[in-house]
Enzyme design. Sequence first.
Site, short mmCIF file in Angstrom:
data_model
loop_
_atom_site.label_atom_id
_atom_site.label_comp_id
_atom_site.label_asym_id
_atom_site.label_seq_id
_atom_site.Cartn_x
_atom_site.Cartn_y
_atom_site.Cartn_z
N PRO A 11 17.96 -60.86 73.98
CA PRO A 11 18.29 -61.32 75.32
C PRO A 11 18.63 -60.21 76.30
O PRO A 11 19.27 -59.22 75.93
CB PRO A 11 19.51 -62.23 75.09
CG PRO A 11 20.03 -61.89 73.74
CD PRO A 11 18.85 -61.41 72.95
N ASN A 12 18.17 -60.41 77.50
CA ASN A 12 18.43 -59.55 78.66
C ASN A 12 17.65 -58.23 78.65
O ASN A 12 17.68 -57.50 79.63
CB ASN A 12 19.94 -59.26 78.82
CG ASN A 12 20.73 -60.54 79.00
OD1 ASN A 12 20.43 -61.32 79.91
ND2 ASN A 12 21.69 -60.79 78.15
N ARG A 19 18.84 -53.51 84.95
CA ARG A 19 20.14 -53.98 84.46
C ARG A 19 21.00 -52.78 84.04
O ARG A 19 20.62 -52.03 83.16
CB ARG A 19 19.88 -54.88 83.24
CG ARG A 19 21.06 -55.20 82.39
CD ARG A 19 20.57 -55.60 81.01
NE ARG A 19 21.66 -56.07 80.20
CZ ARG A 19 21.66 -56.03 78.87
NH1 ARG A 19 20.62 -55.55 78.21
NH2 ARG A 19 22.69 -56.47 78.19
N TYR A 24 21.72 -48.33 80.40
CA TYR A 24 20.47 -48.52 79.67
C TYR A 24 19.30 -47.68 80.19
O TYR A 24 18.21 -47.72 79.63
CB TYR A 24 20.09 -50.01 79.67
CG TYR A 24 21.12 -50.89 78.99
CD1 TYR A 24 21.36 -50.76 77.62
CD2 TYR A 24 21.87 -51.82 79.70
CE1 TYR A 24 22.31 -51.54 76.99
CE2 TYR A 24 22.83 -52.61 79.08
CZ TYR A 24 23.05 -52.46 77.72
OH TYR A 24 23.99 -53.24 77.09
N ASN A 75 16.00 -54.78 68.32
CA ASN A 75 17.16 -54.63 69.20
C ASN A 75 17.58 -56.05 69.56
O ASN A 75 17.01 -56.66 70.46
CB ASN A 75 16.80 -53.83 70.46
CG ASN A 75 18.03 -53.64 71.35
OD1 ASN A 75 19.06 -54.28 71.12
ND2 ASN A 75 17.92 -52.80 72.35
N ALA A 78 22.78 -58.85 72.62
CA ALA A 78 24.11 -59.38 72.30
C ALA A 78 24.13 -60.23 71.03
O ALA A 78 25.20 -60.42 70.43
CB ALA A 78 24.63 -60.18 73.49
N GLU A 99 17.53 -51.36 62.93
CA GLU A 99 18.27 -51.89 64.08
C GLU A 99 18.36 -50.78 65.12
O GLU A 99 18.74 -49.66 64.80
CB GLU A 99 19.67 -52.31 63.60
CG GLU A 99 20.59 -52.80 64.68
CD GLU A 99 21.98 -53.14 64.10
OE1 GLU A 99 22.15 -53.15 62.85
OE2 GLU A 99 22.89 -53.37 64.90
N HIS A 101 19.64 -49.77 69.03
CA HIS A 101 20.34 -50.03 70.29
C HIS A 101 20.14 -48.86 71.24
O HIS A 101 20.28 -47.70 70.82
CB HIS A 101 21.84 -50.21 70.05
CG HIS A 101 22.14 -51.36 69.14
ND1 HIS A 101 22.06 -52.66 69.57
CD2 HIS A 101 22.45 -51.40 67.83
CE1 HIS A 101 22.34 -53.46 68.56
NE2 HIS A 101 22.57 -52.72 67.49
N ARG A 108 31.51 -48.25 73.28
CA ARG A 108 31.69 -49.29 74.30
C ARG A 108 32.78 -50.28 73.88
O ARG A 108 33.60 -49.97 73.04
CB ARG A 108 30.33 -49.95 74.56
CG ARG A 108 29.29 -48.94 75.06
CD ARG A 108 27.95 -49.58 75.33
NE ARG A 108 28.07 -50.58 76.39
CZ ARG A 108 27.12 -51.50 76.63
NH1 ARG A 108 26.02 -51.52 75.91
NH2 ARG A 108 27.28 -52.38 77.61
C1 DQA Z 1 22.20 -53.32 73.24
C2 DQA Z 1 23.73 -53.28 73.04
C3 DQA Z 1 24.29 -54.70 73.00
O1 DQA Z 1 25.70 -54.66 72.82
C4 DQA Z 1 24.00 -55.41 74.31
O2 DQA Z 1 24.46 -56.74 74.27
C5 DQA Z 1 22.56 -55.35 74.69
C6 DQA Z 1 21.81 -54.11 74.46
C7 DQA Z 1 21.63 -51.90 73.39
O3 DQA Z 1 20.40 -51.77 73.30
O4 DQA Z 1 22.36 -50.93 73.64
O5 DQA Z 1 22.01 -56.28 75.26
O6 DQA Z 1 21.61 -53.89 72.08
#
Ligand code: DQA
Length: 149
Positions: A11-12, A19, A24, A75, A78, A99, A101, A108
């Site tokens: 998501p997102n 964003r 990011y 990735n 959240a 995984e 990120h 964070r």
């Molecule tokens: C994320 C880190 C997560 O905590 C966050 O909710 C994201 C992006 C990252 O790529 O740094 O949406 O996965």
Amino acid sequence: MTETILILNGPNLNLLGTRQPHIYGGETLADVEAQCRSLAAELGFAIDFRQSNREYEIIDAIHEYRITASGIIINPGAFTHTSVAILDALNACEVPVIECHISNVHRREEFRHYSYVSLRADGVLAGFGTHGYQLAIRHIAQLAKKETA
Ligand code: DQA
């Protein structure tokens, strides 16, 4: 037959580039996809690159590739910090899981420090920016090469 690496974004991540760019970065998800495709082609792999804001679509994609992919790079956004269902799907995977990120989640908020997905991941990348995806592709390519050697 070309081996496929599944790259799954949660998501997102469709908003990448606009964003919170101070966290990011300024690249879009399309930029990341193009970089991944070009590196994978160089290494002799195909990529299925997906993004979804829906937990079930991420789970379905994992099911689709859980045996056939050369590896899964995920990735989960959240969902990393909340989803037992994604962990269960990954636990049913017989292929390497990385995984990835973009940000260093450990620097964070505290709620980002815990990852359900890490309980299954073979490797975890955090804080390498979008370059993390490329590192993950190289690692999966190396594992696949070792397996066929
Ligand atoms: C994320 C880190 C997560 O905590 C966050 O909710 C994201 C992006 C990252 O790529 O740094 O949406 O996965």
